[in-house]
Motif scaffolding. Sequence first.
Motif, PDB file in Angstrom:
ATOM      1  N   ILE A 260       0.778  -1.095  -0.039  1.00 57.86           N
ATOM      2  CA  ILE A 260       0.509   0.011   0.121  1.00 57.86           C
ATOM      3  C   ILE A 260       0.642   1.042  -0.195  1.00 57.86           C
ATOM      4  O   ILE A 260       0.748   1.933  -0.608  1.00 57.86           O
ATOM      5  N   SER A 261       2.419   1.208   0.804  1.00 59.84           N
ATOM      6  CA  SER A 261       2.556   2.119   0.540  1.00 59.84           C
ATOM      7  C   SER A 261       3.962   2.743  -0.149  1.00 59.84           C
ATOM      8  O   SER A 261       3.480   3.448  -0.523  1.00 59.84           O
ATOM      9  N   ARG A 262       4.275   1.435  -1.186  1.00 56.81           N
ATOM     10  CA  ARG A 262       5.091   1.637  -2.219  1.00 56.81           C
ATOM     11  C   ARG A 262       3.757   1.811  -3.532  1.00 56.81           C
ATOM     12  O   ARG A 262       4.185   3.288  -4.393  1.00 56.81           O
ATOM     13  N   TYR A 263       2.376   1.878  -3.884  1.00 55.92           N
ATOM     14  CA  TYR A 263       1.772   1.557  -4.700  1.00 55.92           C
ATOM     15  C   TYR A 263       1.215   3.486  -4.656  1.00 55.92           C
ATOM     16  O   TYR A 263       1.109   4.394  -5.778  1.00 55.92           O
ATOM     17  N   GLY A 264       0.811   3.665  -3.233  1.00 57.17           N
ATOM     18  CA  GLY A 264      -0.025   5.018  -3.480  1.00 57.17           C
ATOM     19  C   GLY A 264       1.640   6.141  -3.249  1.00 57.17           C
ATOM     20  O   GLY A 264       0.763   6.398  -4.333  1.00 57.17           O
ATOM     21  N   THR A 265       3.194   5.723  -3.691  1.00 59.02           N
ATOM     22  CA  THR A 265       3.735   6.543  -3.740  1.00 59.02           C
ATOM     23  C   THR A 265       3.837   6.558  -5.241  1.00 59.02           C
ATOM     24  O   THR A 265       3.647   7.720  -6.194  1.00 59.02           O
ATOM     25  N   LEU A 266       3.795   5.539  -5.768  1.00 58.27           N
ATOM     26  CA  LEU A 266       4.036   5.239  -7.295  1.00 58.27           C
ATOM     27  C   LEU A 266       2.868   6.771  -7.502  1.00 58.27           C
ATOM     28  O   LEU A 266       2.816   6.605  -9.292  1.00 58.27           O
ATOM     29  N   VAL A 267       1.587   6.094  -7.366  1.00 54.77           N
ATOM     30  CA  VAL A 267       0.460   6.487  -7.967  1.00 54.77           C
ATOM     31  C   VAL A 267       0.264   8.573  -7.995  1.00 54.77           C
ATOM     32  O   VAL A 267       0.166   8.512  -9.529  1.00 54.77           O
ATOM     33  N   THR A 268       1.022   9.010  -6.639  1.00 57.19           N
ATOM     34  CA  THR A 268       1.317  10.175  -6.412  1.00 57.19           C
ATOM     35  C   THR A 268       2.149  11.086  -6.985  1.00 57.19           C
ATOM     36  O   THR A 268       1.715  11.316  -8.091  1.00 57.19           O
ATOM     37  N   TRP A 269       3.400   9.908  -7.603  1.00 58.91           N
ATOM     38  CA  TRP A 269       4.500  10.208  -8.225  1.00 58.91           C
ATOM     39  C   TRP A 269       4.393  10.101 -10.067  1.00 58.91           C
ATOM     40  O   TRP A 269       4.733  11.265 -10.211  1.00 58.91           O
ATOM     41  N   ALA A 270       3.365   9.007 -10.679  1.00 53.64           N
ATOM     42  CA  ALA A 270       3.424   9.127 -11.875  1.00 53.64           C
ATOM     43  C   ALA A 270       2.153  10.363 -12.108  1.00 53.64           C
ATOM     44  O   ALA A 270       2.654  10.522 -13.302  1.00 53.64           O
ATOM     45  N   GLU A 271       1.349  10.805 -10.828  1.00 53.46           N
ATOM     46  CA  GLU A 271       0.640  11.675 -11.727  1.00 53.46           C
ATOM     47  C   GLU A 271       1.103  13.195 -11.672  1.00 53.46           C
ATOM     48  O   GLU A 271       0.980  13.634 -12.418  1.00 53.46           O
ATOM     49  N   GLN A 272       1.901  13.393 -10.765  1.00 56.84           N
ATOM     50  CA  GLN A 272       2.989  14.640 -10.939  1.00 56.84           C
ATOM     51  C   GLN A 272       4.174  14.922 -12.260  1.00 56.84           C
ATOM     52  O   GLN A 272       3.876  15.281 -12.233  1.00 56.84           O
ATOM     53  N   LEU A 273       4.373  12.934 -12.387  1.00 50.09           N
ATOM     54  CA  LEU A 273       5.020  13.199 -14.016  1.00 50.09           C
ATOM     55  C   LEU A 273       4.575  13.668 -14.978  1.00 50.09           C
ATOM     56  O   LEU A 273       4.972  13.110 -16.555  1.00 50.09           O
ATOM     57  N   GLY A 274       2.974  13.761 -15.061  1.00 46.56           N
ATOM     58  CA  GLY A 274       2.258  13.529 -16.440  1.00 46.56           C
ATOM     59  C   GLY A 274       1.848  12.371 -16.907  1.00 46.56           C
ATOM     60  O   GLY A 274       1.584  12.139 -17.825  1.00 46.56           O
ATOM     61  N   ARG A 275       2.042  11.054 -15.922  1.00 44.02           N
ATOM     62  CA  ARG A 275       2.151   9.836 -15.692  1.00 44.02           C
ATOM     63  C   ARG A 275       0.662   9.167 -15.886  1.00 44.02           C
ATOM     64  O   ARG A 275       0.435   7.910 -15.073  1.00 44.02           O
ATOM     65  N   SER A 276      -0.368   9.724 -16.367  1.00 45.35           N
ATOM     66  CA  SER A 276      -1.956   9.724 -16.152  1.00 45.35           C
ATOM     67  C   SER A 276      -2.032   8.199 -16.223  1.00 45.35           C
ATOM     68  O   SER A 276      -3.023   7.834 -15.256  1.00 45.35           O
ATOM     69  N   GLU A 277      -1.882   7.987 -17.316  1.00 43.62           N
ATOM     70  CA  GLU A 277      -2.453   6.177 -18.156  1.00 43.62           C
ATOM     71  C   GLU A 277      -1.596   5.398 -16.429  1.00 43.62           C
ATOM     72  O   GLU A 277      -1.897   3.856 -16.655  1.00 43.62           O
ATOM     73  N   CYS A 278      -0.431   5.599 -16.492  1.00 41.81           N
ATOM     74  CA  CYS A 278       0.204   4.565 -15.597  1.00 41.81           C
ATOM     75  C   CYS A 278      -0.374   4.887 -13.777  1.00 41.81           C
ATOM     76  O   CYS A 278       0.080   3.283 -13.279  1.00 41.81           O
ATOM     77  N   ALA A 279      -0.719   6.774 -14.009  1.00 37.16           N
ATOM     78  CA  ALA A 279      -1.279   6.586 -12.522  1.00 37.16           C
ATOM     79  C   ALA A 279      -2.164   5.740 -12.155  1.00 37.16           C
ATOM     80  O   ALA A 279      -2.943   4.777 -11.086  1.00 37.16           O
ATOM     81  N   ALA A 280      -3.256   5.617 -13.383  1.00 38.36           N
ATOM     82  CA  ALA A 280      -4.522   5.147 -13.503  1.00 38.36           C
ATOM     83  C   ALA A 280      -4.591   2.963 -13.775  1.00 38.36           C
ATOM     84  O   ALA A 280      -5.259   2.560 -12.103  1.00 38.36           O
ATOM     85  N   ILE A 281      -3.216   2.617 -13.809  1.00 39.94           N
ATOM     86  CA  ILE A 281      -3.667   1.424 -13.735  1.00 39.94           C
ATOM     87  C   ILE A 281      -2.657   1.189 -12.136  1.00 39.94           C
ATOM     88  O   ILE A 281      -3.346   0.262 -11.926  1.00 39.94           O
ATOM     89  N   LEU A 282      -1.551   1.954 -11.659  1.00 33.44           N
ATOM     90  CA  LEU A 282      -1.116   1.178 -10.402  1.00 33.44           C
ATOM     91  C   LEU A 282      -2.224   1.491  -9.326  1.00 33.44           C
ATOM     92  O   LEU A 282      -2.367   0.281  -8.230  1.00 33.44           O
ATOM     93  N   ARG A 283      -3.294   2.907  -9.727  1.00 32.42           N
ATOM     94  CA  ARG A 283      -4.430   2.478  -8.822  1.00 32.42           C
ATOM     95  C   ARG A 283      -4.244   1.810  -8.572  1.00 32.42           C
ATOM     96  O   ARG A 283      -6.019   0.810  -7.461  1.00 32.42           O
ATOM     97  N   GLU A 284      -5.302   0.757  -9.924  1.00 28.99           N
ATOM     98  CA  GLU A 284      -6.310  -0.339  -9.744  1.00 28.99           C
ATOM     99  C   GLU A 284      -5.577  -1.196  -8.325  1.00 28.99           C
ATOM    100  O   GLU A 284      -6.392  -1.926  -7.497  1.00 28.99           O
ATOM    101  N   THR A 285      -4.239  -1.274  -8.280  1.00 20.16           N
ATOM    102  CA  THR A 285      -3.225  -2.394  -7.454  1.00 20.16           C
ATOM    103  C   THR A 285      -3.684  -1.734  -6.612  1.00 20.16           C
ATOM    104  O   THR A 285      -3.487  -2.573  -5.704  1.00 20.16           O
ATOM    105  N   LEU A 286      -3.278  -0.483  -6.268  1.00 25.23           N
ATOM    106  CA  LEU A 286      -2.978  -0.080  -4.915  1.00 25.23           C
ATOM    107  C   LEU A 286      -4.596  -0.371  -4.039  1.00 25.23           C
ATOM    108  O   LEU A 286      -4.935  -0.640  -2.959  1.00 25.23           O
TER     109      LEU A 286
END
Length: 171
Positions: free
Chosen positions: A118-144
């Motif tokens: 949960i910690s790792r995926y939460g961080t990855l979702v935030t970073w993906a969003e900040q980096l403008g990787r909305s598609e990646c953020a959505a995929i990572l959010r599903e796992t979170l």
Amino acid sequence: MGLFSKDIASMQDLYVHQLQDVYYAEQQITKALPKMIEKATDTQLRQGFEQHLRETEGQIERLRRVFEIEGLQPKGVTCPAIDGIIKEADEVAGEVSDKAVLDAALTAAAQAVEHHEISRYGTLVTWAEQLGRSECAAILRETLEEEKATDAKLTELATAKLNARAGMVEA
């Protein structure tokens, strides 16, 4: 590569390193879960572990999609945190002879893994969003969300049944 390694020079580098870290962690979890399934004596706990093994395999596929979107080959880097959590779980489970207490210990170990994820995926979702990787953020959010749901199921099972059963054991 250490956290403050010269190999991490940008937020993108840190994001990729974290993806590699969680990719490794998920692979280690797929190796640990069959052992936990084998040791679990409670039917619901065993079924939960079996379901999470299937989910973890799907999570690895999602990570591969994220790597592909990023133009990278899927690759893991050693994650000492997950290695330590799994090692501790193996040690504790190996020391418990009472089956009810063993199930409670396995549940606690599984929750330690979930909290790490949960910690790792939460961080990855935030970073993906900040980096403008909305598609990646959505995929990572599903796992979170899957990880959070698994943690909630483990909590419910532990508090409604397993912990009480283990507490009733006489020394």
